[in-house]
Scaffold this motif. Structure first.
Motif, PDB file in Angstrom:
ATOM      1  N   ASN A 172       9.084   4.727 -11.275  1.00 32.23           N
ATOM      2  CA  ASN A 172       8.337   5.286 -10.149  1.00 32.23           C
ATOM      3  C   ASN A 172       8.423   4.378  -8.918  1.00 32.23           C
ATOM      4  N   LEU A 173       8.327   3.060  -9.146  1.00 30.14           N
ATOM      5  CA  LEU A 173       8.445   2.113  -8.045  1.00 30.14           C
ATOM      6  C   LEU A 173       9.818   2.200  -7.386  1.00 30.14           C
ATOM      7  N   THR A 174      10.856   2.274  -8.206  1.00 31.89           N
ATOM      8  CA  THR A 174      12.220   2.345  -7.676  1.00 31.89           C
ATOM      9  C   THR A 174      12.436   3.618  -6.884  1.00 31.89           C
ATOM     10  N   ASP A 175      11.947   4.741  -7.397  1.00 30.61           N
ATOM     11  CA  ASP A 175      12.095   6.017  -6.686  1.00 30.61           C
ATOM     12  C   ASP A 175      11.355   5.985  -5.358  1.00 30.61           C
ATOM     13  N   ALA A 176      10.127   5.455  -5.377  1.00 28.05           N
ATOM     14  CA  ALA A 176       9.333   5.387  -4.144  1.00 28.05           C
ATOM     15  C   ALA A 176       9.993   4.457  -3.133  1.00 28.05           C
ATOM     16  N   ARG A 202       0.835  -1.206   0.000  1.00 31.69           N
ATOM     17  CA  ARG A 202       0.000   0.000   0.000  1.00 31.69           C
ATOM     18  C   ARG A 202       0.869   1.254   0.000  1.00 31.69           C
ATOM     19  N   LEU A 203       1.888   1.256   0.847  1.00 36.14           N
ATOM     20  CA  LEU A 203       2.738   2.432   0.981  1.00 36.14           C
ATOM     21  C   LEU A 203       3.496   2.700  -0.311  1.00 36.14           C
ATOM     22  N   VAL A 204       4.045   1.643  -0.939  1.00 28.98           N
ATOM     23  CA  VAL A 204       4.763   1.810  -2.202  1.00 28.98           C
ATOM     24  C   VAL A 204       3.823   2.320  -3.288  1.00 28.98           C
ATOM     25  N   ALA A 205       2.607   1.760  -3.345  1.00 27.94           N
ATOM     26  CA  ALA A 205       1.636   2.181  -4.355  1.00 27.94           C
ATOM     27  C   ALA A 205       1.290   3.655  -4.204  1.00 27.94           C
ATOM     28  N   SER A 206       1.069   4.093  -2.963  1.00 27.35           N
ATOM     29  CA  SER A 206       0.682   5.490  -2.749  1.00 27.35           C
ATOM     30  C   SER A 206       1.832   6.436  -3.039  1.00 27.35           C
ATOM     31  N   GLU A 207       3.065   6.063  -2.668  1.00 28.20           N
ATOM     32  CA  GLU A 207       4.208   6.931  -2.932  1.00 28.20           C
ATOM     33  C   GLU A 207       4.549   6.979  -4.415  1.00 28.20           C
ATOM     34  N   ALA A 208       4.437   5.824  -5.106  1.00 31.41           N
ATOM     35  CA  ALA A 208       4.753   5.776  -6.537  1.00 31.41           C
ATOM     36  C   ALA A 208       3.599   6.253  -7.402  1.00 31.41           C
ATOM     37  N   ARG A 209       2.421   6.405  -6.768  1.00 36.37           N
ATOM     38  CA  ARG A 209       1.199   6.782  -7.487  1.00 36.37           C
ATOM     39  C   ARG A 209       0.924   5.791  -8.622  1.00 36.37           C
ATOM     40  N   PHE A 249      -9.950  11.278  -0.960  1.00 39.13           N
ATOM     41  CA  PHE A 249      -9.521   9.886  -0.960  1.00 39.13           C
ATOM     42  C   PHE A 249      -9.250   9.474  -2.399  1.00 39.13           C
ATOM     43  N   LEU A 250      -8.067   8.931  -2.649  1.00 38.21           N
ATOM     44  CA  LEU A 250      -7.696   8.457  -3.977  1.00 38.21           C
ATOM     45  C   LEU A 250      -7.755   6.931  -3.958  1.00 38.21           C
ATOM     46  N   PRO A 251      -8.876   6.338  -4.368  1.00 38.74           N
ATOM     47  CA  PRO A 251      -9.048   4.892  -4.226  1.00 38.74           C
ATOM     48  C   PRO A 251      -8.037   4.081  -5.016  1.00 38.74           C
ATOM     49  N   GLN A 252      -7.582   4.615  -6.154  1.00 43.55           N
ATOM     50  CA  GLN A 252      -6.645   3.836  -6.960  1.00 43.55           C
ATOM     51  C   GLN A 252      -5.291   3.664  -6.276  1.00 43.55           C
ATOM     52  N   TYR A 253      -4.944   4.627  -5.374  1.00 44.67           N
ATOM     53  CA  TYR A 253      -3.678   4.544  -4.641  1.00 44.67           C
ATOM     54  C   TYR A 253      -3.876   4.190  -3.163  1.00 44.67           C
TER      55      TYR A 253
END
Length: 447
Positions: free
Chosen positions: A277-281, A252-259, A432-436
């Motif tokens: 984006n995943l690597t940066d997050a 969840r945390l990676v998804a929200s940070e990487a958007r 609330f951003l449900p996708q992230y």
């Protein structure tokens, strides 16, 4: 290192000269008592006679009576303790043992240091005795030992009076710092400006409750706040996840940070461009002082012990608990509402002990379904409402998610500050951003 047999024959740490010097200095100069009190209590004296004499001095002080050889002797006689302490002869020797009261604080620190060492020895003996008892669980022994050690630490953190001019100087310095940094928060900002403006950040020693019905986003809000604090502000955060695994929480945390959409991460349906984006997050999170405890069915005493270690070893500044009613009580035979009351009181006491904010998530009752929750809707026990310094509810209408385009829309959600012991209450709109599975601020101000 000395063997146990040798230690057994040793005299416990103490300084007879320092004890006598403390008492003598007070008799020479009654104002010296005020300089001693931040350091000493009657039970800090090793010799029983000196402990009784110090108690008699305190009683004279409480009655606003003069403190000298004559009044002290009479007070001891009236209490029936004069012969026990050694008679008038011993009392009269106290003032002859010290020429001046100027060094009374130095003497007091010596007495206190010896007292702390005796307490440590006593705790060690109690731990040893408990360890030999087969019927006592080891984790109970460890928790009790930690509690007693922290009690000694608290005693060490003594305070004293300060002149107004000292406090004024520090206050002006703090105001000037706020002016230059433009930082209006005295606590830890949660990362939502409208909320932080209302609370001035989560304050040390506060017990904060975030309540909502299931699936409204309690965990998402807590994780967003923990990310704002640890990843972006670099403030150490402890996060107890009693419902989700640490891997699920990190996804969840990676998804929200990487958007990147949480569903895309769960299914592995990623585009080549997503990996940057995943690597940066992941790099940001890797460097963050975020400490996660993943223990389902965690007992209250285990949680307290972990929190103390986090504070002592990692200097954690705020703790999140997901969520309160999943904490196991030490008294499972009690009615459930009494168990929750015990847990609530203990978490409030822990926040004060560690001097950090503790944020616990809690479900609200089914009665609030379809309407804005109130303090009366906090589930399981009314004591949560009483113990909490701040209570925040999440609310949105059921079914509002239907028809939302996952890549383009946000869901407006109400953040209701229903209780704040030291500040205003009100309602804030957040997104609330449900996708992230995360929350972000809207531009609206509190209403």
């Amino acid at each position: 290192m000395s063997s146990p047999a040798v230690l057994k024959d040793k005299i416990p740490p103490h300084s007879a000269d320092a004890e006598i010097a403390c008492l003598g200095a007070i008799l020479l100069d009654p104002e010296a008592l005020g300089r001693v009190l931040p350091y000493l209590r009657a039970d800090d004296f090793y010799k029983g006679a000196n402990s009784r004499i110090f108690r008699a001095i305190l009683e004279l002080s409480d009655r606003s009576e003069a403190i000298d050889l004559i009044t002290l002797t009479e007070a001891l006689r009236a209490a029936g303790d004069l012969d026990t302490v050694g008679g008038p002869g011993y009392v009269s020797t106290l003032t002859s043992a010290v020429p001046t009261s100027a060094n009374v604080e130095y003497y007091a620190r010596i007495v206190r240091e010896a007292s702390v060492r005796r307490r440590l020895l006593r705790i060690a003996a109690e731990i040893t005795a408990s360890a030999f008892e087969d019927g006592v669980e080891s984790r109970l022994i460890i928790e009790e030992a930690e509690r007693k050690i922290f009690e000694i630490t608290d005693r060490q953190q003594t305070g004293t009076f300060k002149r107004a001019r000292e406090i004024v100087e520090k206050t002006i310095e703090a105001i000037e710092k706020l002016y230059h940094t433009k930082d209006s928060y005295t606590g830890i900002p949660a990362g939502f400006p409208a909320l932080d403006n209302m609370t001035s950040g989560f304050q040390n020693s506060e017990f904060i409750i975030i309540g909502a019905r299931p699936s409204v986003g309690k965990t998402a809000l807590a994780l967003t706040m923990a990310s704002n604090i640890s990843v972006h502000q670099k403030i150490p955060v402890g996060f107890f996840t009693l419902e989700m695994s640490d891997m699920a929480l990190m996804q969840r945390l990676v998804a929200s940070e990487a958007r990147i959409g949480s569903q895309m991460i769960r299914t592995g349906m990623l585009r080549p461009s997503d990996f940057k984006n995943l690597t940066d997050a992941a790099g940001l999170i890797y460097e963050a002082p975020l400490y996660i405890v993943d223990t389902p069915n965690m007992r209250l005493l285990d949680l307290r012990a972990q929190a103390r270690r986090m504070k002592a070893q990692l200097d954690v500044r705020i703790i999140f608990i997901d969520y309160l009613t999943l904490i196991g009580s030490e008294n499972p035979d009690l009615p459930r509402h009494e168990q929750i009351a015990e847990i609530s009181r203990s978490l409030k006491a822990l926040a004060r002990e560690l001097d950090i904010p503790i944020v616990a998530l809690s479900q609200v009752s089914r009665d609030s379904e379809g309407k804005r929750p109130t303090l009366a809707n906090i589930r399981e026990s009314g004591s949560i409402e009483q113990d909490a310094d701040v209570v925040v509810f999440l609310h949105r209408e059921r079914g509002v998610e239907k028809g939302v385009e996952p890549e383009s829309n946000v869901i407006e959600t109400e953040l209701i500050v229903a209780k704040q012991r030291n500040g205003p209450v009100g309602t804030i709109k957040i997104a609330f951003l449900p996708q992230y599975t995360k929350f972000e601020s809207l531009t609206e101000e509190p209403v």
